[in-house]
Design a protein around this motif. Structure first.
Motif, PDB file in Angstrom:
ATOM      1  N   TYR A 112       0.978  -1.146  -0.424  1.00  0.00           N
ATOM      2  CA  TYR A 112       0.230  -0.141   0.006  1.00  0.00           C
ATOM      3  C   TYR A 112       0.893   0.917  -0.557  1.00  0.00           C
ATOM      4  O   TYR A 112       0.590   2.610  -0.784  1.00  0.00           O
ATOM      5  CB  TYR A 112      -0.908  -0.492   1.372  1.00  0.00           C
ATOM      6  CG  TYR A 112      -1.683   2.017   1.285  1.00  0.00           C
ATOM      7  CD1 TYR A 112      -3.209   1.708   0.469  1.00  0.00           C
ATOM      8  CD2 TYR A 112      -0.825   2.724   1.976  1.00  0.00           C
ATOM      9  CE1 TYR A 112      -3.720   2.960   0.291  1.00  0.00           C
ATOM     10  CE2 TYR A 112      -2.044   3.361   2.742  1.00  0.00           C
ATOM     11  CZ  TYR A 112      -3.209   3.676   1.483  1.00  0.00           C
ATOM     12  OH  TYR A 112      -3.778   5.108   1.487  1.00  0.00           O
ATOM     13  N   ALA A 149      -7.354   1.633  -3.373  1.00  0.00           N
ATOM     14  CA  ALA A 149      -6.637   1.797  -1.987  1.00  0.00           C
ATOM     15  C   ALA A 149      -7.678   0.607  -1.407  1.00  0.00           C
ATOM     16  O   ALA A 149      -7.407  -0.062  -0.075  1.00  0.00           O
ATOM     17  CB  ALA A 149      -7.185   3.621  -1.912  1.00  0.00           C
ATOM     18  N   LEU A 181      -6.599  -2.582  -0.997  1.00  0.00           N
ATOM     19  CA  LEU A 181      -5.117  -2.833  -0.715  1.00  0.00           C
ATOM     20  C   LEU A 181      -5.203  -2.992   0.509  1.00  0.00           C
ATOM     21  O   LEU A 181      -5.297  -3.885   1.393  1.00  0.00           O
ATOM     22  CB  LEU A 181      -4.036  -1.795  -1.076  1.00  0.00           C
ATOM     23  CG  LEU A 181      -3.707  -1.887  -2.362  1.00  0.00           C
ATOM     24  CD1 LEU A 181      -2.838  -0.408  -2.828  1.00  0.00           C
ATOM     25  CD2 LEU A 181      -2.677  -3.308  -2.511  1.00  0.00           C
ATOM     26  N   GLN A 182      -6.774  -2.415   1.439  1.00  0.00           N
ATOM     27  CA  GLN A 182      -6.987  -2.261   3.026  1.00  0.00           C
ATOM     28  C   GLN A 182      -6.958  -2.865   3.134  1.00  0.00           C
ATOM     29  O   GLN A 182      -7.157  -3.930   4.413  1.00  0.00           O
ATOM     30  CB  GLN A 182      -7.215  -1.132   3.161  1.00  0.00           C
ATOM     31  CG  GLN A 182      -6.940   0.653   2.966  1.00  0.00           C
ATOM     32  CD  GLN A 182      -5.952   0.400   4.209  1.00  0.00           C
ATOM     33  OE1 GLN A 182      -6.005   0.042   5.217  1.00  0.00           O
ATOM     34  NE2 GLN A 182      -4.647   0.882   4.176  1.00  0.00           N
TER      35      GLN A 182
END
Length: 553
Positions: A115, A230, A233-234
């Protein structure tokens, strides 16, 4: 529309909320909610937060350099200062949670590093493989890079706040009178309720809205794509948090089960569980287009009469069964006895369809073409594709009341073995034209159950496993006709909002309906095996929940 009314960032969050399911069903959050997460995993998580905050601080500094407008620079600088404040206070905050940050975790793990690399590449102007150097870029290009950077940061606090809020709500439900001894309650409270955290999430979204205002439609689509990346990825980060081997977890099922020795079989209904519209409606639509046996007006009149007679009769049947006081204890025998009325009703309804001849004269080609156009619920096809491509040890079957199995086979194409679709069939002539007759195989709840048991017996007789090995059965459905299979399975999952009659009938005979995530957390707390005929069925609204629970990411 939502993005314009509520702001770009809030619109992006609404579009991506479903991704959060894969984090909520991760071993990490399920174990946090249950209160039995190994502390070493939690300490690893809070130490990684430092690396995330450091990455945000660095990215904000780069974004401020890119912003051309002084007011925009001021907004980004304020966010930068907020993150620095969080960094300086982090040790003290962690101590309030009752923990210490491990001294040995000074290096980010692989997902945190992934990330961080994603974020800093965007902040440096590398987006979609193209470089936009802030030093030589035009003012508009600079603002664009700053907006892209905020899109990669904005989901972090919003997602974490939401995950902790949902987890805290489950915890409160399961322990309404006492959560004081829960090991992670302070952490959950901090991210779900702390005013500074909520304000930081809101300010980040507000700045993203401001920076996005001058962007073109294509640039906004790219901003939305970066936001989605994003979030993913989290979610992937939470799903990958290391759980010690000695800790038992209950999710995802495909990893919990030792598929080299044990068996996992998935069953699903089709109409309104997999499909958005039931097969009867698709066949009726097809008949009005191509059948040569009726005038259009007469056919529509007959189809409307059949539909009304079925709906009215079905409602009357369910009402007649549920007269009286609902039971407080699960009564499996009483439920099965009541479903005999449903079985008789379904047989009579099918006989009326046959007698009418409304489906005489349909071509096999036309049916296959109609099946290919059937819209499946979001995530359903992906679930079966993932089983086929990545989880070959799992056996998946569809058991349906549909009059035409060919519709279902065409809807799934190659995503599910044709032999794993169990349904009634329309009879065809040698010229591949329907005769109007229904080849009846699965008409009633009990015939669904017979198909269910026959599949299980076939699996167990063909297996080389020892007798003591486990065979876990999951059934997914949403109609009254699924009730016998749902309660017989180790895990019965009731899908969607179209299951009102099922819930009414089930409740009358003492069946409890529990949201799946809450049931999973409760199972993680007790660490017991799933059991058939427990009288508990689990409810979901999306196929994402089913995939997260059974397959994970």
């Amino acid at each position: 529309m939502a993005a314009k009314e509520e702001g770009i960032a809030r619109g992006y969050w609404k579009d991506n909320m479903e991704e959060s399911v894969f984090a909520l069903f991760s071993p990490f959050f399920v174990s946090v909610a249950a209160g039995n997460l190994d502390p070493s995993t939690f300490r690893h998580c809070i130490s990684m937060d430092l690396h995330f905050l450091q990455a945000f601080a660095q990215a904000y500094e780069m974004a401020e350099d890119c912003a051309d407008d002084n007011e925009e620079k001021k907004l980004i600088r304020h966010l930068h200062e907020c993150v620095h404040k969080k960094l300086h206070a982090y040790d003290a905050v962690v101590q309030k949670w009752g923990f210490e940050i491990p001294k040995s975790e000074g290096v980010p793990d692989s997902m945190t590093a992934k990330y961080k690399q994603f974020l800093l590449r965007i902040a440096s102007g590398i987006v979609e493989g193209e470089q936009v150097p802030c030093k030589t870029a035009t003012p508009f290009e600079k603002t664009k890079v700053a907006a892209y950077t905020l899109a990669a940061i904005a989901p972090f606090m919003r997602l974490k706040s939401y995950l902790c809020l949902v987890t805290r709500m489950i915890l409160t439900y399961l322990h309404p009178n006492n959560t004081s001894d829960h090991m992670y309650k302070n952490w959950l409270h901090y991210y779900s309720s702390d005013q500074e955290i909520q304000e930081l999430a809101k300010k980040t979204e507000d700045v993203l809205d401001t920076l996005s205002a001058p962007l073109t439609g294509e640039e906004l689509r790219l901003t939305a794509k970066l936001y989605n990346q994003a979030v993913k990825l989290q979610v992937e980060y939470f799903a990958s948090l290391p759980i010690p081997q000695q800790q038992r977890t209950v999710v995802p099922l495909a990893r919990v089960q030792d598929l080299n020795n044990d068996q996992l079989t998935i069953f699903s209904d089709f109409d309104l569980t997999c499909s958005v519209v039931d097969c009867a409606a698709m066949l009726a639509r097809l008949a009005t287009v191509i059948t040569p046996c009726w005038t259009l007006a007469d056919l529509k009149k007959e189809l409307d009469a059949i539909s009304k007679q079925y709906v009215d009769g079905y409602e009357h049947c369910v009402e007649s069964i549920t007269i009286g006081v609902p039971g407080e204890v699960f009564d499996c025998d009483g439920l099965c006895k009541a479903l005999e009325k449903v079985a008789e009703f379904e047989k009579q309804a099918n006989a009326r369809v046959e007698e009418s001849g409304v489906f005489k004269g349909l071509t096999l080609h036309g049916i296959k073409h109609a099946g290919q156009s059937i819209l499946l619920h979001n995530g359903c096809r992906e679930f079966f594709q993932k089983i086929k491509n990545e989880h070959t040890g799992i056996d998946a079957h569809v058991i349906s009341y549909s009059w035409c199995g060919e519709l279902i086979r065409s809807a799934f194409s190659s995503d599910l073995k044709a032999s794993n679709i169990h349904s009634n069939e329309l009879a065809f002539t040698e010229e591949s034209v329907t005769t109007g007759e229904i080849i009846k195989k699965v008409e009633t709840p009990f015939e669904k159950h017979q198909a269910f048991m026959k599949i299980l017996q076939g699996r167990e007789s063909s297996s080389n496993s020892n007798q003591g090995n486990k065979h876990l059965k999951v059934y997914i459905g949403g109609a009254v006709g699924d009730l016998v299979c749902l309660v017989e399975a180790d895990i019965g999952i009731v899908f969607g909002s179209s299951s009102a009659s099922l819930k009414k009938l089930g409740t009358h005979f003492g069946v409890s309906f529990v949201p799946l995530l809450r049931g999973v957390v409760n199972n993680q707390m007790e660490l017991v095996d799933w059991k058939p005929k427990s009288g508990i069925l689990y409810t979901v609204e999306t196929w994402a929940e089913i995939q997260a629970f059974i397959l994970g990411l």
